[in-house]
Design a protein around this motif. Structure first.
Motif, PDB file in Angstrom:
ATOM      1  N   ALA A   1      78.774  47.985  33.466  1.00  0.00           N
ATOM      2  CA  ALA A   1      78.644  49.409  33.780  1.00  0.00           C
ATOM      3  C   ALA A   1      77.219  49.756  34.186  1.00  0.00           C
ATOM      4  CB  ALA A   1      79.068  50.258  32.584  1.00  0.00           C
ATOM      5  N   GLU A   2      76.253  49.204  33.486  1.00  0.00           N
ATOM      6  CA  GLU A   2      74.852  49.454  33.827  1.00  0.00           C
ATOM      7  C   GLU A   2      74.509  48.859  35.184  1.00  0.00           C
ATOM      8  OE1 GLU A   2      75.268  49.442  29.374  1.00  0.00           O
ATOM      9  OE2 GLU A   2      75.963  48.177  31.031  1.00  0.00           O
ATOM     10  N   MET A   3      75.061  47.687  35.481  1.00  0.00           N
ATOM     11  CA  MET A   3      74.816  47.040  36.770  1.00  0.00           C
ATOM     12  C   MET A   3      75.368  47.881  37.916  1.00  0.00           C
ATOM     13  SD  MET A   3      76.852  45.142  39.075  1.00  0.00           S
ATOM     14  CE  MET A   3      78.085  44.392  38.011  1.00  0.00           C
ATOM     15  N   VAL A   4      76.557  48.419  37.750  1.00  0.00           N
ATOM     16  CA  VAL A   4      77.140  49.289  38.772  1.00  0.00           C
ATOM     17  C   VAL A   4      76.315  50.554  38.930  1.00  0.00           C
ATOM     18  CG1 VAL A   4      79.150  50.701  39.362  1.00  0.00           C
ATOM     19  CG2 VAL A   4      79.470  48.364  38.528  1.00  0.00           C
ATOM     20  N   ALA A   5      75.842  51.123  37.821  1.00  0.00           N
ATOM     21  CA  ALA A   5      75.002  52.326  37.885  1.00  0.00           C
ATOM     22  C   ALA A   5      73.712  52.052  38.645  1.00  0.00           C
ATOM     23  CB  ALA A   5      74.706  52.822  36.477  1.00  0.00           C
ATOM     24  N   ARG A   6      73.111  50.886  38.402  1.00  0.00           N
ATOM     25  CA  ARG A   6      71.885  50.533  39.132  1.00  0.00           C
ATOM     26  C   ARG A   6      72.159  50.394  40.627  1.00  0.00           C
ATOM     27  NH1 ARG A   6      71.099  47.284  34.451  1.00  0.00           N
ATOM     28  NH2 ARG A   6      71.955  45.420  35.460  1.00  0.00           N
TER      29      ARG A   6
ATOM     30  N   GLU B   1      72.187  40.891  41.796  1.00  0.00           N
ATOM     31  CA  GLU B   1      73.121  41.999  41.626  1.00  0.00           C
ATOM     32  C   GLU B   1      73.015  42.936  42.825  1.00  0.00           C
ATOM     33  OE1 GLU B   1      71.457  45.327  38.864  1.00  0.00           O
ATOM     34  OE2 GLU B   1      71.111  43.427  37.813  1.00  0.00           O
ATOM     35  N   PRO B   2      74.028  43.779  43.055  1.00  0.00           N
ATOM     36  CA  PRO B   2      74.042  44.628  44.249  1.00  0.00           C
ATOM     37  C   PRO B   2      72.833  45.548  44.392  1.00  0.00           C
ATOM     38  CG  PRO B   2      76.232  44.530  43.292  1.00  0.00           C
ATOM     39  CD  PRO B   2      75.314  43.823  42.329  1.00  0.00           C
ATOM     40  N   ALA B   3      72.208  45.933  43.315  1.00  0.00           N
ATOM     41  CA  ALA B   3      71.047  46.823  43.386  1.00  0.00           C
ATOM     42  C   ALA B   3      69.894  46.220  44.177  1.00  0.00           C
ATOM     43  CB  ALA B   3      70.566  47.184  41.978  1.00  0.00           C
ATOM     44  N   TYR B   4      69.955  44.908  44.434  1.00  0.00           N
ATOM     45  CA  TYR B   4      68.865  44.249  45.173  1.00  0.00           C
ATOM     46  C   TYR B   4      69.079  44.261  46.686  1.00  0.00           C
ATOM     47  CZ  TYR B   4      67.688  42.429  40.518  1.00  0.00           C
ATOM     48  OH  TYR B   4      67.366  42.301  39.185  1.00  0.00           O
TER      49      TYR B   4
ATOM     50  N   GLY C   1      92.465  37.223  37.476  1.00  0.00           N
ATOM     51  CA  GLY C   1      92.544  38.250  36.438  1.00  0.00           C
ATOM     52  C   GLY C   1      91.228  38.980  36.240  1.00  0.00           C
ATOM     53  N   LEU C   2      90.132  38.236  36.268  1.00  0.00           N
ATOM     54  CA  LEU C   2      88.810  38.851  36.107  1.00  0.00           C
ATOM     55  C   LEU C   2      88.522  39.798  37.259  1.00  0.00           C
ATOM     56  CD1 LEU C   2      86.800  35.643  35.073  1.00  0.00           C
ATOM     57  CD2 LEU C   2      87.573  37.486  33.563  1.00  0.00           C
TER      58      LEU C   2
ATOM     59  N   PHE D   1      78.084  38.969  34.135  1.00  0.00           N
ATOM     60  CA  PHE D   1      77.947  40.431  34.047  1.00  0.00           C
ATOM     61  C   PHE D   1      78.758  41.028  32.903  1.00  0.00           C
ATOM     62  CE2 PHE D   1      77.260  39.111  38.436  1.00  0.00           C
ATOM     63  CZ  PHE D   1      76.032  39.688  38.699  1.00  0.00           C
ATOM     64  N   ASN D   2      79.256  40.181  32.019  1.00  0.00           N
ATOM     65  CA  ASN D   2      80.092  40.674  30.927  1.00  0.00           C
ATOM     66  C   ASN D   2      79.385  41.700  30.049  1.00  0.00           C
ATOM     67  OD1 ASN D   2      82.194  39.074  31.735  1.00  0.00           O
ATOM     68  ND2 ASN D   2      82.012  37.573  30.078  1.00  0.00           N
ATOM     69  N   ASP D   3      78.087  41.534  29.833  1.00  0.00           N
ATOM     70  CA  ASP D   3      77.379  42.376  28.871  1.00  0.00           C
ATOM     71  C   ASP D   3      76.843  43.676  29.443  1.00  0.00           C
ATOM     72  OD1 ASP D   3      77.845  40.474  26.913  1.00  0.00           O
ATOM     73  OD2 ASP D   3      75.938  39.446  27.265  1.00  0.00           O
TER      74      ASP D   3
END
Length: 257
Positions: free
Chosen positions: A20-25, A221-224, A45-46, A15-17
């Motif tokens: 933010a978009e993934m969280v928004a979805r 991803e969580p949106a699913y 750390g991540l 999800f590095n790239d």
């Protein structure tokens, strides 16, 4: 509908790239919160960095995954335990036993699991349990440490009806259901319906793994989460709104969020 993804590794490099978009979805889909279990020393750390970037969405857990347990597991745990005094976590996890990949370190896995179960008692936190091909062994460890003092979830449950009954007999443990329930030949839907009702189920993705149909084989991803809700509504013959409401309440109660 408001939903909670109770087990997701969205701090991973996959999800590095587009974090933010993934969280928004996810938010757009109705997923209000995501709970992030740790894996090993390198992921700490991540995990923390992701939570700091999305503090009103991501909630951390801390633990050592069974497939990360090494021969010097005591040293590994000694590096992790002090973190509980430094930060606030919603659970101890991801911990457990995994006999699918290897049975080389059964004794070490069991010792590490039971030590982390004792942490959960000490800190009053729920546990997120990994139990791949080891459900009965995990149940035995929970009983050995003290089932009356423990609560948590068997994440990504995929065992038999008999194994599920053993978990349900642990009165303070939930069942984590993810995209596997949508897989045509998994048999999970029938197992769930025959043994447990929605009062003991919480939702998860285990992202980036185990994407539900129609995204099976792609990054999860969580949106699913809504696809899992839809399937459970079919299994239990209730509305998706009821599934979302019950599982969200279950997650809030278990994790105190």
């Amino acid at each position: 509908m408001m939903m909670i993804d109770t087990h997701t590794h969205i701090y991973a490099e996959e999800f590095n790239d587009d974090a933010a978009e993934m969280v928004a979805r996810a938010r757009e889909a109705g997923v209000a919160k995501a709970l992030l279990p740790n894996v090993d020393g390198e992921s700490v750390g991540l995990l923390h960095a992701f939570v700091e970037s999305f503090p009103d969405f991501a909630y951390p857990m801390m633990g050592l995954h069974p497939t990360s347990v090494e021969l010097d597991w005591e040293r590994q745990l000694a590096a992790i335990k002090p973190l509980f005094a430094e930060r606030s976590y919603v659970g101890v996890g991801e911990i457990g036993l995994d006999f699918y990949w290897s049975k080389e370190r059964v004794a070490e896995q069991k010792a590490a699991l039971e030590e982390q179960l004792r942490w959960a008692v000490e800190y009053g936190l729920p546990v997120s349990i990994h139990s791949r091909e080891a459900v009965r062994e995990v149940v035995a460890s929970i009983k050995a440490v003290g089932e009356d003092s423990l609560r948590g979830v068997f994440h990504s449950f995929g065992g038999s009806a008999d194994e599920l009954m053993e978990v349900v007999d642990l009165k303070s443990f939930m069942i984590g259901v993810n995209g596997v329930v949508t897989f045509k030949n998994s048999g999970l839907a029938d197992v769930l319906k025959s043994v447990v009702d929605l009062s003991r189920i919480i939702l998860e993705t285990d992202a980036p793994y185990l994407s539900p149909v129609p995204y099976r084989g792609k990054r999860n991803e969580p949106a699913y989460i809504p696809y899992i809700v839809t399937k459970l509504s079919e299994v239990y013959d209730v509305s998706p709104e009821e599934v979302a409401a019950i599982t969200t309440r279950n997650a809030q109660t278990l994790f105190g969020i």
